[in-house]
Design a protein around this motif. Sequence first.
Motif, PDB file in Angstrom:
ATOM      1  N   GLY A   1       1.090   0.383  11.128  1.00 53.15           N
ATOM      2  CA  GLY A   1       1.239  -0.151   9.806  1.00 53.15           C
ATOM      3  C   GLY A   1       1.050   0.914   8.746  1.00 53.15           C
ATOM      4  N   LEU A   2       1.123   0.467   7.549  1.00 52.36           N
ATOM      5  CA  LEU A   2       0.948   1.338   6.407  1.00 52.36           C
ATOM      6  C   LEU A   2      -0.535   1.495   6.086  1.00 52.36           C
ATOM      7  N   ASP A   3      -0.917   2.694   5.631  1.00 51.92           N
ATOM      8  CA  ASP A   3      -2.300   2.854   5.190  1.00 51.92           C
ATOM      9  C   ASP A   3      -2.406   2.317   3.754  1.00 51.92           C
ATOM     10  N   ALA A   4      -3.611   2.284   3.212  1.00 52.02           N
ATOM     11  CA  ALA A   4      -3.852   1.671   1.905  1.00 52.02           C
ATOM     12  C   ALA A   4      -3.036   2.341   0.795  1.00 52.02           C
ATOM     13  N   SER A   5      -2.954   3.654   0.796  1.00 55.93           N
ATOM     14  CA  SER A   5      -2.213   4.333  -0.277  1.00 55.93           C
ATOM     15  C   SER A   5      -0.712   4.079  -0.155  1.00 55.93           C
ATOM     16  N   GLN A   6      -0.200   4.007   1.063  1.00 63.10           N
ATOM     17  CA  GLN A   6       1.222   3.717   1.255  1.00 63.10           C
ATOM     18  C   GLN A   6       1.543   2.290   0.823  1.00 63.10           C
ATOM     19  N   LEU A   7       0.674   1.362   1.198  1.00 60.80           N
ATOM     20  CA  LEU A   7       0.884  -0.035   0.816  1.00 60.80           C
ATOM     21  C   LEU A   7       0.862  -0.183  -0.700  1.00 60.80           C
ATOM     22  N   LYS A   8      -0.063   0.503  -1.344  1.00 62.87           N
ATOM     23  CA  LYS A   8      -0.134   0.466  -2.803  1.00 62.87           C
ATOM     24  C   LYS A   8       1.161   0.991  -3.414  1.00 62.87           C
ATOM     25  N   LYS A   9       1.658   2.112  -2.900  1.00 65.72           N
ATOM     26  CA  LYS A   9       2.901   2.692  -3.416  1.00 65.72           C
ATOM     27  C   LYS A   9       4.062   1.714  -3.262  1.00 65.72           C
ATOM     28  N   VAL A  10       4.140   1.071  -2.116  1.00 66.89           N
ATOM     29  CA  VAL A  10       5.220   0.111  -1.862  1.00 66.89           C
ATOM     30  C   VAL A  10       5.133  -1.063  -2.831  1.00 66.89           C
ATOM     31  N   LEU A  11       3.945  -1.628  -2.982  1.00 67.30           N
ATOM     32  CA  LEU A  11       3.787  -2.823  -3.815  1.00 67.30           C
ATOM     33  C   LEU A  11       3.900  -2.529  -5.307  1.00 67.30           C
ATOM     34  N   VAL A  12       3.437  -1.359  -5.722  1.00 66.72           N
ATOM     35  CA  VAL A  12       3.596  -0.987  -7.128  1.00 66.72           C
ATOM     36  C   VAL A  12       5.068  -0.733  -7.426  1.00 66.72           C
ATOM     37  N   GLY A  13       5.753  -0.103  -6.500  1.00 71.03           N
ATOM     38  CA  GLY A  13       7.166   0.200  -6.699  1.00 71.03           C
ATOM     39  C   GLY A  13       8.090  -0.981  -6.499  1.00 71.03           C
ATOM     40  N   PHE A  14       7.643  -1.967  -5.728  1.00 67.57           N
ATOM     41  CA  PHE A  14       8.498  -3.116  -5.432  1.00 67.57           C
ATOM     42  C   PHE A  14       7.642  -4.371  -5.263  1.00 67.57           C
ATOM     43  N   PRO A  15       7.076  -4.866  -6.369  1.00 67.82           N
ATOM     44  CA  PRO A  15       6.168  -6.028  -6.283  1.00 67.82           C
ATOM     45  C   PRO A  15       6.844  -7.299  -5.765  1.00 67.82           C
ATOM     46  N   ALA A  16       8.146  -7.395  -5.870  1.00 61.87           N
ATOM     47  CA  ALA A  16       8.851  -8.582  -5.369  1.00 61.87           C
ATOM     48  C   ALA A  16       8.620  -8.788  -3.884  1.00 61.87           C
ATOM     49  N   LEU A  17       8.245  -7.730  -3.188  1.00 58.67           N
ATOM     50  CA  LEU A  17       7.987  -7.815  -1.753  1.00 58.67           C
ATOM     51  C   LEU A  17       6.920  -8.858  -1.431  1.00 58.67           C
ATOM     52  N   LEU A  18       5.994  -9.060  -2.353  1.00 59.13           N
ATOM     53  CA  LEU A  18       4.934 -10.048  -2.143  1.00 59.13           C
ATOM     54  C   LEU A  18       5.483 -11.470  -2.029  1.00 59.13           C
ATOM     55  N   GLY A  19       6.651 -11.709  -2.581  1.00 57.38           N
ATOM     56  CA  GLY A  19       7.244 -13.041  -2.524  1.00 57.38           C
ATOM     57  C   GLY A  19       8.130 -13.283  -1.311  1.00 57.38           C
ATOM     58  N   TYR A  20       8.317 -12.269  -0.490  1.00 55.02           N
ATOM     59  CA  TYR A  20       9.189 -12.409   0.671  1.00 55.02           C
ATOM     60  C   TYR A  20       8.449 -13.038   1.843  1.00 55.02           C
ATOM     61  N   SER A  21       9.157 -13.811   2.603  1.00 51.05           N
ATOM     62  CA  SER A  21       8.589 -14.447   3.790  1.00 51.05           C
ATOM     63  C   SER A  21       8.435 -13.421   4.906  1.00 51.05           C
ATOM     64  N   LEU A  22       7.250 -13.369   5.474  1.00 49.34           N
ATOM     65  CA  LEU A  22       6.980 -12.456   6.579  1.00 49.34           C
ATOM     66  C   LEU A  22       7.831 -12.818   7.790  1.00 49.34           C
ATOM     67  N   GLU A  23       7.891 -14.103   8.109  1.00 49.27           N
ATOM     68  CA  GLU A  23       8.576 -14.557   9.320  1.00 49.27           C
ATOM     69  C   GLU A  23      10.096 -14.580   9.195  1.00 49.27           C
ATOM     70  N   SER A  24      10.605 -14.985   8.046  1.00 49.86           N
ATOM     71  CA  SER A  24      12.056 -15.136   7.943  1.00 49.86           C
ATOM     72  C   SER A  24      12.746 -13.943   7.296  1.00 49.86           C
ATOM     73  N   ASN A  25      11.977 -13.007   6.723  1.00 52.25           N
ATOM     74  CA  ASN A  25      12.619 -11.870   6.085  1.00 52.25           C
ATOM     75  C   ASN A  25      12.086 -10.535   6.584  1.00 52.25           C
ATOM     76  N   LEU A  26      10.809 -10.280   6.384  1.00 53.01           N
ATOM     77  CA  LEU A  26      10.270  -8.945   6.654  1.00 53.01           C
ATOM     78  C   LEU A  26      10.279  -8.574   8.130  1.00 53.01           C
ATOM     79  N   LYS A  27       9.789  -9.456   8.976  1.00 49.79           N
ATOM     80  CA  LYS A  27       9.766  -9.147  10.413  1.00 49.79           C
ATOM     81  C   LYS A  27      11.173  -8.982  11.003  1.00 49.79           C
ATOM     82  N   PRO A  28      12.099  -9.912  10.725  1.00 52.10           N
ATOM     83  CA  PRO A  28      13.447  -9.726  11.292  1.00 52.10           C
ATOM     84  C   PRO A  28      14.133  -8.445  10.806  1.00 52.10           C
TER      85      PRO A  28
END
Length: 81
Positions: A1-28
């Motif tokens: 997985g991502l470490d804390a600093s990488q996760l922060k970079k991803v979420l700051v750069g693309f906060p919409a990711l928080l609204g995506y479904s883990l099962e139906s979008n991110l994992k597939p």
Amino acid sequence: GLDASQLKKVLVGFPALLGYSLESNLKPTAQWFKDMGMDDLQLKKMIVGFPPLLGYSLESNLKPTAQWFKDMGMGDLQLKK
């Protein structure tokens, strides 16, 4: 997985990711990239470098685009770069 600093970079750069479904979008989507030949390190690098790719539709965007490149003669090794 991502470490804390990488996760922060991803979420700051693309906060919409928080609204995506883990099962139906991110994992597939992540699994599709792995099925295309990406290893975990390459996948992590891609997510941190361009997180919106996780939001692209597999059926409407990623698969047809990959197929177009294959039809143009590009192999799987080139696609994963």
